[in-house]
Design a protein around this motif. Sequence first.
Motif, mmCIF file in Angstrom:
data_model
loop_
_atom_site.group_PDB
_atom_site.id
_atom_site.type_symbol
_atom_site.label_atom_id
_atom_site.label_comp_id
_atom_site.label_asym_id
_atom_site.label_seq_id
_atom_site.Cartn_x
_atom_site.Cartn_y
_atom_site.Cartn_z
ATOM 1 N N PRO A 94 -25.360 -88.565 43.758
ATOM 2 C CA PRO A 94 -25.593 -87.170 43.379
ATOM 3 C C PRO A 94 -24.827 -86.812 42.107
ATOM 4 O O PRO A 94 -23.707 -87.274 41.885
ATOM 5 C CB PRO A 94 -25.051 -86.384 44.573
ATOM 6 N N ILE A 95 -25.443 -85.996 41.293
ATOM 7 C CA ILE A 95 -24.837 -85.508 40.062
ATOM 8 C C ILE A 95 -24.520 -84.041 40.309
ATOM 9 O O ILE A 95 -25.426 -83.228 40.501
ATOM 10 C CB ILE A 95 -25.800 -85.698 38.873
ATOM 11 N N VAL A 96 -23.221 -83.716 40.325
ATOM 12 C CA VAL A 96 -22.781 -82.391 40.745
ATOM 13 C C VAL A 96 -22.025 -81.702 39.608
ATOM 14 O O VAL A 96 -21.035 -82.239 39.109
ATOM 15 C CB VAL A 96 -21.884 -82.488 42.001
ATOM 16 N N GLY A 97 -22.507 -80.532 39.214
ATOM 17 C CA GLY A 97 -21.837 -79.731 38.197
ATOM 18 C C GLY A 97 -22.299 -80.055 36.792
ATOM 19 O O GLY A 97 -22.894 -81.094 36.524
ATOM 20 N N LYS A 98 -22.015 -79.122 35.886
ATOM 21 C CA LYS A 98 -22.510 -79.255 34.511
ATOM 22 C C LYS A 98 -21.863 -80.400 33.741
ATOM 23 O O LYS A 98 -22.512 -81.016 32.908
ATOM 24 C CB LYS A 98 -22.341 -77.945 33.753
#
Length: 168
Positions: A78-82
């Motif tokens: 998962p890719i979380v946050g800007k």
Amino acid sequence: MLSWRSFSVVAVLFFFLTHGPQLGSQKRPHKPATEAQDREGIALLQKSTIAASMAFDVNALLDQWTDDAVLLPPRHEPIVGKAALRRFFQEKKEQYANCDMLAYEEQWNEVMVVGEYAYQWGTISFRIRPSTGGEIGGAVHAVRILKREEDGYWRVARAIWNEAPTGK
């Protein structure tokens, strides 16, 4: 008979279900958006995303996402946050640096607005031309959860996709 603990949980849940919308009301616009305004805002998000994708513009792409965004690409953590999104988009930009984006289209089969959120599912397709010539095309099936933020703009809060079958 309910135990004190069970009663407490039920009471807290009841409070948030009945009073939740008022708790954050000072952050929301005083006048709720109409359905037409929501549809127009979501269409603007789509146009902006298409333009940013066509230009491989990482900053413009990031502007389309909430600060707490989550992206779930296939075969990837998962890719979380800007900050994580910026790294992911930058890697993709570098990976396709020698390619020209010929087409990028979003076809949403369903867009459903539920308060400050909306969800959509559909197909995103693209065509690129590598520096070696020829064309490469592909498509993915995607689901996105959108959020209308305090500034009134719709942004992507969560997204997931998988490859669409070839030969359509």
